[in-house]
Design an enzyme around this catalytic site. Sequence first.
Site, PDB file in Angstrom:
ATOM      1  N   ASP A  72       0.817  -1.211   0.000  1.00 19.12           N
ATOM      2  CA  ASP A  72       0.000   0.000   0.000  1.00 19.12           C
ATOM      3  C   ASP A  72       0.854   1.266   0.000  1.00 19.12           C
ATOM      4  O   ASP A  72       0.469   2.286  -0.573  1.00 19.12           O
ATOM      5  CB  ASP A  72      -0.927   0.004   1.216  1.00 19.12           C
ATOM      6  CG  ASP A  72      -2.054  -1.014   1.086  1.00 19.12           C
ATOM      7  OD1 ASP A  72      -2.414  -1.346  -0.054  1.00 19.12           O
ATOM      8  OD2 ASP A  72      -2.567  -1.472   2.117  1.00 19.12           O
ATOM      9  N   GLU A 147      -4.311  10.245   4.499  1.00 19.48           N
ATOM     10  CA  GLU A 147      -4.521  11.174   5.586  1.00 19.48           C
ATOM     11  C   GLU A 147      -3.440  12.235   5.661  1.00 19.48           C
ATOM     12  O   GLU A 147      -2.307  12.029   5.212  1.00 19.48           O
ATOM     13  CB  GLU A 147      -4.595  10.445   6.934  1.00 19.48           C
ATOM     14  CG  GLU A 147      -3.292   9.880   7.448  1.00 19.48           C
ATOM     15  CD  GLU A 147      -2.920   8.536   6.867  1.00 19.48           C
ATOM     16  OE1 GLU A 147      -1.782   8.438   6.343  1.00 19.48           O
ATOM     17  OE2 GLU A 147      -3.727   7.597   6.922  1.00 19.48           O
ATOM     18  N   HIS A 157       4.669  13.264  23.034  1.00 17.98           N
ATOM     19  CA  HIS A 157       4.741  14.677  23.413  1.00 17.98           C
ATOM     20  C   HIS A 157       3.460  15.356  22.956  1.00 17.98           C
ATOM     21  O   HIS A 157       3.155  15.386  21.760  1.00 17.98           O
ATOM     22  CB  HIS A 157       5.954  15.340  22.761  1.00 17.98           C
ATOM     23  CG  HIS A 157       6.133  16.768  23.164  1.00 17.98           C
ATOM     24  ND1 HIS A 157       6.633  17.139  24.384  1.00 17.98           N
ATOM     25  CD2 HIS A 157       5.853  17.921  22.499  1.00 17.98           C
ATOM     26  CE1 HIS A 157       6.674  18.461  24.462  1.00 17.98           C
ATOM     27  NE2 HIS A 157       6.204  18.955  23.332  1.00 17.98           N
ATOM     28  N   ARG A 174      -5.762  19.239  23.351  1.00 17.96           N
ATOM     29  CA  ARG A 174      -4.439  18.945  23.891  1.00 17.96           C
ATOM     30  C   ARG A 174      -4.258  17.452  23.687  1.00 17.96           C
ATOM     31  O   ARG A 174      -4.875  16.631  24.370  1.00 17.96           O
ATOM     32  CB  ARG A 174      -4.346  19.331  25.367  1.00 17.96           C
ATOM     33  CG  ARG A 174      -2.927  19.261  25.913  1.00 17.96           C
ATOM     34  CD  ARG A 174      -2.824  19.965  27.271  1.00 17.96           C
ATOM     35  NE  ARG A 174      -1.420  19.999  27.694  1.00 17.96           N
ATOM     36  CZ  ARG A 174      -0.872  19.083  28.502  1.00 17.96           C
ATOM     37  NH1 ARG A 174      -1.608  18.083  28.967  1.00 17.96           N
ATOM     38  NH2 ARG A 174       0.400  19.175  28.839  1.00 17.96           N
ATOM     39  N   ALA A 188      -6.751   2.829   7.576  1.00 17.29           N
ATOM     40  CA  ALA A 188      -5.305   2.865   7.818  1.00 17.29           C
ATOM     41  C   ALA A 188      -5.025   3.460   9.201  1.00 17.29           C
ATOM     42  O   ALA A 188      -5.499   2.961  10.211  1.00 17.29           O
ATOM     43  CB  ALA A 188      -4.618   3.655   6.696  1.00 17.29           C
ATOM     44  N   ALA A 190      -6.050   6.126  10.709  1.00 26.55           N
ATOM     45  CA  ALA A 190      -7.239   6.584  11.432  1.00 26.55           C
ATOM     46  C   ALA A 190      -7.940   5.432  12.139  1.00 26.55           C
ATOM     47  O   ALA A 190      -8.457   5.590  13.254  1.00 26.55           O
ATOM     48  CB  ALA A 190      -8.206   7.282  10.471  1.00 26.55           C
ATOM     49  N   SER A 192      -6.501   2.695  13.295  1.00 29.81           N
ATOM     50  CA  SER A 192      -5.675   2.326  14.445  1.00 29.81           C
ATOM     51  C   SER A 192      -5.866   3.286  15.613  1.00 29.81           C
ATOM     52  O   SER A 192      -5.678   2.911  16.774  1.00 29.81           O
ATOM     53  CB  SER A 192      -4.195   2.297  14.039  1.00 29.81           C
ATOM     54  OG  SER A 192      -3.964   1.346  13.026  1.00 29.81           O
TER      55      SER A 192
END
Length: 292
Positions: A72, A147, A157, A174, A188, A190, A192
């Site tokens: 892919d 994406e 972080h 945040r 894909a 998103a 996960s």
Amino acid sequence: MTTKFHTIGLIGKPHHPGTNQTLKRLHHWLTMQGYEVLVEERVATELGPHIVAVDLLEIGERCDLAIVVGGDGNMLGAARVLARFEVGVIGVNRGNLGFLTDLPPDAFEEALAKVLDGEFDTEHRFLLEAEVYRHGQLKASNTAVNEAVLHPGKIAHMIEFEVYIDNQFMYSQRADGMIVSTPTGSTAYALSAGGAILTPNLQALILVPMFPHTLSCRPIVVDACSTIKMVVSPENGENLEVSCDGHVHLAVLPGDEIIVRRSSEQLRLIHPKGHNYFHVLRSKLGWGSKLF
């Protein structure tokens, strides 16, 4: 569908033995049937003499069909370039999941012969355009099939940013970042991150926060014509970026604005006749398999 193909481009992952083997078989099989075959220059030298080597742009300009051999990731890299042309694109899976690559590498001939004879289904997958603005000036841009992701350059972080939909304030976040995904990308990164699966024909985008520091934030689906704006807080550190399909990285500084919108470009994806998206979900992702 009765469209016939005349000029075919071959694209693959360089320096990969399995891909190289499949490309050689494809080139021989296609030339024996009288097709004009162009090979992407990055892999052409590995196929031996008497190969017509061209770059990816020329494949888009001259070919009726492009065959991508790989996974892919290879398909996404080729698609970001080929989407600006009318060329159809089909994949031979030499990767792991192969969600976008339909043909098996060891037995592609029968299915591909039917495609070349005009027996195929066509899907048009829209792309995203991601832009980074600094003090009102465009600093960087690129396209994405799956994406566009705002994220910090270092692991674990959090960053702070605001999200606007069509200039209407949606929320402050945040989080480790934000994924803005097409229906193609919904299976894909998103997925996960906890996003919903969007069927390819939906004209929609899904926004998936990455590890938000809240108990209430959820992914949201918006119209594909929406303009997504993310404003990075000036209080963030400087090591930020926007990634397009995980391949192209755009530098982001505190205070920058990121605009993500639907691109005018579309990928013309070719499938063997009778392609079933839900079968792909079951076979590739183990989704909703029958229990009895």
